[in-house]
Design a protein around this motif. Structure first.
Motif, mmCIF file in Angstrom:
data_model
loop_
_atom_site.group_PDB
_atom_site.id
_atom_site.type_symbol
_atom_site.label_atom_id
_atom_site.label_comp_id
_atom_site.label_asym_id
_atom_site.label_seq_id
_atom_site.Cartn_x
_atom_site.Cartn_y
_atom_site.Cartn_z
ATOM 1 N N VAL A 120 0.846 -1.200 0.000
ATOM 2 C CA VAL A 120 0.000 0.000 0.000
ATOM 3 C C VAL A 120 0.882 1.251 0.000
ATOM 4 C CG1 VAL A 120 -1.713 1.306 1.310
ATOM 5 C CG2 VAL A 120 -1.956 -1.165 1.074
ATOM 6 N N GLU A 150 -5.193 5.797 1.083
ATOM 7 C CA GLU A 150 -4.840 4.459 1.557
ATOM 8 C C GLU A 150 -3.480 4.482 2.246
ATOM 9 O OE1 GLU A 150 -6.971 1.453 -1.596
ATOM 10 O OE2 GLU A 150 -5.005 2.243 -2.120
ATOM 11 N N GLY A 165 -0.407 2.347 -3.230
ATOM 12 C CA GLY A 165 -1.748 2.768 -2.823
ATOM 13 C C GLY A 165 -2.091 4.213 -3.159
ATOM 14 N N LEU A 185 -7.660 -2.511 2.600
ATOM 15 C CA LEU A 185 -6.432 -2.148 1.892
ATOM 16 C C LEU A 185 -5.905 -3.329 1.094
ATOM 17 C CD1 LEU A 185 -4.623 -0.100 4.678
ATOM 18 C CD2 LEU A 185 -5.621 0.809 2.562
ATOM 19 N N ASN A 211 -5.769 -3.546 -3.135
ATOM 20 C CA ASN A 211 -4.435 -3.638 -3.744
ATOM 21 C C ASN A 211 -4.067 -5.071 -4.081
ATOM 22 O OD1 ASN A 211 -3.026 -0.804 -3.532
ATOM 23 N ND2 ASN A 211 -4.228 -1.078 -1.679
#
Length: 93
Positions: free
Chosen positions: A41, A49, A45, A77, A81
Motif C-alpha cells: 500500500v 490508503e 496505494g 487495503l 491492492n
C-alpha cells in the motif's frame, strides 16, 4: 428505559465479539503478511490508503493494540491492492 438497557446489552455483547475477533486474528495473522500489506500500500496505494496504512503501521510497530476498525481497514487495503500482491507473488517466483 428498558429499551435502552436492552440496546446497551446488545452493544456490550457486540464489543466483546469484536475484541475476541481482533484477539484471534492477531494470534493467527502472520506478521509478514501484515508488513507485506503495509509495504504494498505504501508503494502503490492511493494517498488516502497510504495515510491509513501509515496509521495502522504506527500502531502496530509501537506495540499498541490494533482495534476492530484497524483490521477492517487492513482487509480493505489488502482487497483494493490485491493485484499488486498477485504481481509480487509472480515476481517472487
Amino acid at each position: 428505559m428498558k429499551k435502552f438497557d436492552a440496546l446497551a446489552k446488545k452493544q456490550a455483547k457486540l464489543e466483546d465479539k469484536k475484541k475476541n475477533l481482533v484477539k484471534k486474528s492477531m494470534e493467527t495473522m502472520n506478521s509478514e503478511t501484515l508488513v507485506d500489506v503495509l509495504g504494498i500500500v505504501k508503494k502503490y496505494g492511493h494517498p488516502s490508503e497510504k495515510k491509513l496504512s501509515e496509521e495502522i503501521e504506527k500502531k502496530y510497530f509501537s506495540g499498541e493494540e490494533l482495534e476492530f476498525n484497524d483490521l477492517m481497514n487492513l482487509d480493505s487495503l489488502y482487497k483494493s491492492n490485491f493485484e499488486k500482491f498477485s504481481k509480487k507473488d509472480d515476481d517472487d517466483e
